[in-house]
Every structure is written in structure tokens, then in C-alpha cells.
Motif scaffolding. Structure first.
Motif, short mmCIF file in Angstrom:
data_model
loop_
_atom_site.label_atom_id
_atom_site.label_comp_id
_atom_site.label_asym_id
_atom_site.label_seq_id
_atom_site.Cartn_x
_atom_site.Cartn_y
_atom_site.Cartn_z
N LEU A 153 0.83 -1.21 0.00
CA LEU A 153 0.00 0.00 0.00
C LEU A 153 0.86 1.26 0.00
O LEU A 153 0.55 2.24 -0.70
CB LEU A 153 -0.92 -0.02 1.22
CG LEU A 153 -1.99 1.08 1.28
CD1 LEU A 153 -2.93 0.97 0.10
CD2 LEU A 153 -2.77 1.00 2.59
N ALA A 154 1.95 1.25 0.76
CA ALA A 154 2.85 2.41 0.79
C ALA A 154 3.45 2.67 -0.59
O ALA A 154 3.63 3.83 -0.99
CB ALA A 154 3.96 2.18 1.82
N VAL A 155 3.78 1.61 -1.32
CA VAL A 155 4.31 1.77 -2.67
C VAL A 155 3.24 2.32 -3.60
O VAL A 155 3.49 3.25 -4.37
CB VAL A 155 4.85 0.42 -3.19
CG1 VAL A 155 5.19 0.51 -4.67
CG2 VAL A 155 6.09 -0.01 -2.40
N ARG A 159 4.21 6.57 -0.38
CA ARG A 159 4.42 7.03 0.99
C ARG A 159 5.83 6.63 1.42
O ARG A 159 6.02 5.64 2.14
CB ARG A 159 3.39 6.40 1.93
CG ARG A 159 1.93 6.69 1.59
CD ARG A 159 1.54 8.07 2.10
NE ARG A 159 0.10 8.25 2.07
CZ ARG A 159 -0.56 8.91 1.13
NH1 ARG A 159 0.12 9.47 0.14
NH2 ARG A 159 -1.87 9.03 1.18
N PRO A 160 6.86 7.36 1.01
CA PRO A 160 8.23 6.93 1.32
C PRO A 160 8.56 6.92 2.81
O PRO A 160 9.30 6.05 3.27
CB PRO A 160 9.10 7.94 0.56
CG PRO A 160 8.23 9.13 0.35
CD PRO A 160 6.84 8.60 0.21
N ARG A 182 4.34 2.74 -10.78
CA ARG A 182 3.95 4.00 -10.14
C ARG A 182 4.85 5.14 -10.60
O ARG A 182 4.39 6.26 -10.86
CB ARG A 182 4.03 3.83 -8.62
CG ARG A 182 3.70 5.07 -7.82
CD ARG A 182 2.25 5.43 -7.92
NE ARG A 182 1.90 6.51 -7.01
CZ ARG A 182 0.76 7.17 -7.03
NH1 ARG A 182 -0.17 6.84 -7.91
NH2 ARG A 182 0.51 8.14 -6.17
N LEU A 183 6.13 4.86 -10.72
CA LEU A 183 7.06 5.87 -11.19
C LEU A 183 6.72 6.28 -12.61
O LEU A 183 6.72 7.47 -12.96
CB LEU A 183 8.49 5.34 -11.12
CG LEU A 183 9.59 6.24 -11.68
CD1 LEU A 183 9.69 7.52 -10.85
CD2 LEU A 183 10.93 5.52 -11.69
N ASP A 193 8.29 11.40 -4.78
CA ASP A 193 7.95 10.40 -3.77
C ASP A 193 7.94 8.99 -4.36
O ASP A 193 8.34 8.03 -3.69
CB ASP A 193 6.58 10.72 -3.16
CG ASP A 193 6.63 11.89 -2.19
OD1 ASP A 193 7.74 12.23 -1.74
OD2 ASP A 193 5.57 12.47 -1.89
N ALA A 194 7.47 8.86 -5.60
CA ALA A 194 7.47 7.55 -6.23
C ALA A 194 8.90 7.04 -6.40
O ALA A 194 9.18 5.85 -6.21
CB ALA A 194 6.76 7.63 -7.59
#
Length: 285
Positions: A153-155, A159-160, A182-183, A193-194
């Protein structure tokens, strides 16, 4: 005509007991939202607040209160609950819809980016149970986070800060493919952030996932442009990773949870920003 319309039965009116539970729960929600002192909130929770659950009233548990503290970022109250009740505050009651349970607090902490409370939760989890807790999936089969770990979920949400805290305490580094996607899909405002999330996975993962390698090999020009020649080269197996990266990987994997052994730019705190370039960025073009 009215008598030809399908007659849908109206839901039964709530009982006085159910209405009382709803009123007390909403009053408690507002009190947490307004950041009232922890001692006052705990008095309310233990003496005045009830939930209507499966047709019966029940006391508002420390885990229920921690969920409210997470949503409203009430760090003092979260700290009190975790110090006073420890595992009991982290225990998630069964979902009233699918009767399952899981790491709902972790997922809420990541979704709302509550890094400070997430750190308190991880510290409160007993050492022998911590990794199992961090790697557990969302328990509600009908929920948006079903089947996902907090790391996944963080990825997905970029959410680094949360990702670093989870990985440093032993969560399984996974979802490298999701981090790449995501990137690639991120706009200029989200790309930083990604990229941080991708960097952290590369730091903690022992080796790239096969599915991520196939994606790099299928579109080499695209990923070389996004990652840079140096990163693309060693990530796809065309060149060895830098020695400094290998040293940091060894340190990160051998002492998870002991962030004092890592460089200052990798130590999590509330205002963490990963502005220091990781070693492979120094040679990117």
C-alpha cells in the motif's frame, strides 16, 4: 400506480439502545477530532462510549480508539493507548461484514500518512510477533486494501516515510514492479515520492523480482530513460551494483529496526525528507 410499484421493505427503525451507541460513538469521534487531552478521551472511552455491533452494544475497545486517533492524527492519545494496552490496542476486531480481521491499523496509518503513530505502533509490537504483523495483509475481503500488505500500500500511494519505517523494522521488501509502474505513471508533482519508494525497495530488497526484470527487458529504452543508464544497467543485470549500495544493503538487511546504524539520511522521523542522493544517483544522466 402506487400499488404497482415494487414494495421494498423499509429497514427497521434503530432501537433506543442503538441510537444511544451511535450518539456516544459520534461524540467520541468529535472529541478525538478536536484533540482533547488523552486522559479525558480515555475517561470517555472507558465509561461513556459504546458501539453497536452485530445487533448488540459493546464497549469501545482500545483498538477502536486507536483507529480514531490514527484518522485524526492524535499522537498523544495514540501513545497513551499503545503504552497502556500494547498488543490489545493493535488487535483488530472482526469486520462486521466479512467476519475477518487483519492489520487494519497499519493500512490506515499508511493511507493517512501517519508516520509518527506508525512508528509508535511498530515499537509497541512484541519482537517475536512484529514481522508477522508487518507482513500481514488487509483482512476485510470487501475493503479497498484487501490482500495487500502495508508495504504494498505504501508503494501504491507513494508514501516513502511510511515505507522506510516498515522496511527498517523488518517488513518484507516487495512490489518492485508496482513501484516501477507508479514511477512511470506519476506526474511531475508525484514523481519524487514515487522515486523515493523505488530507491528504498532497491536498498532493502536482496534481489529484483523476476516479474520486474521482465518488465525492464521488455521495454529497455523506456526504463533506461526513467531510471538512468547506471540504475537500469545493474537493475537489469547488465552491470554490478555500486559497492556503496551493496554495503548499505548489507547494513540495512542485517540490522533492521536499528536505524542508528544507518546513515542519518535513512533514519525515519516525523519530518523525514530523503533529499540526500542515494549512491547510484550520483552517476545518473
Amino acid at each position: 400506480m402506487p400499488w404497482l410499484l415494487s414494495s421494498t421493505p423499509h429497514p427497521p427503525s434503530p432501537s433506543p439502545s442503538q441510537r444511544h451507541c451511535e450518539r456516544t460513538a459520534f461524540a467520541f469521534y468529535c472529541a478525538v477530532r478536536d484533540q482533547l487531552p488523552a486522559w479525558l478521551l480515555e475517561d470517555m472511552r472507558s465509561m461513556e462510549v459504546f458501539l453497536w455491533d452485530d445487533g448488540h452494544p459493546r464497549a469501545f475497545s482500545p483498538a477502536d480508539a486507536l483507529m480514531y486517533a490514527l484518522v485524526h492524527d492524535h499522537q498523544d492519545y495514540a501513545r497513551y493507548l499503545l503504552r497502556s494496552f500494547s498488543v490489545k490496542a493493535l488487535h483488530v476486531s472482526q469486520c462486521g461484514v466479512c467476519r475477518s480481521s487483519g492489520s487494519a491499523h497499519l493500512h490506515v496509518a499508511v493511507r493517512y500518512n501517519r508516520t509518527a503513530i506508525l512508528g509508535l505502533m511498530v515499537d509497541a509490537a512484541p519482537e517475536g510477533w512484529r514481522q508477522e504483523y508487518l507482513n500481514s495483509c488487509g483482512g476485510c475481503a470487501h475493503g479497498a486494501d484487501a490482500g495487500k500488505t502495508a508495504v504494498q500500500l505504501a508503494v501504491e500511494l507513494s508514501r516513502p516515510d511510511c515505507l522506510l519505517l516498515l522496511l527498517a523494522h523488518g517488513a518484507r521488501p516487495q512490489s518492485l514492479e508496482a513501484a516501477l509502474l507508479r514511477l512511470a505513471a506519476s506526474g511531475a508533482a508525484e514523481r519524487r515520492d514515487a522515486r523515493h519508494c523505488l530507491d528504498l525497495l532497491l536498498l532493502f530488497a536482496p534481489e529484483p523480482e523476476p516479474v520486474a526484470l521482465r518488465r525492464l527487458q521488455d521495454e529497455p529504452q523506456r526504463w533506461q530513460y526513467l531510471l538512468g543508464r547506471e540504475v537500469f544497467g545493474w537493475l537489469s543485470g547488465l552491470a554490478p551494483p555500486p559497492l556503496l549500495l551493496q554495503a548499505l544493503r548489507t547494513l540495512a538487511q542485517s540490522v533492521p529496526g536499528q536505524m542508528s546504524h544507518l546513515p542519518a539520511f535513512l533514519q525515519p522521523h516525523r519530518e523525514l525528507r530523503l533529499d540526500f542522493p542515494l549512491p547510484w544517483k550520483q552517476t545518473e544522466t
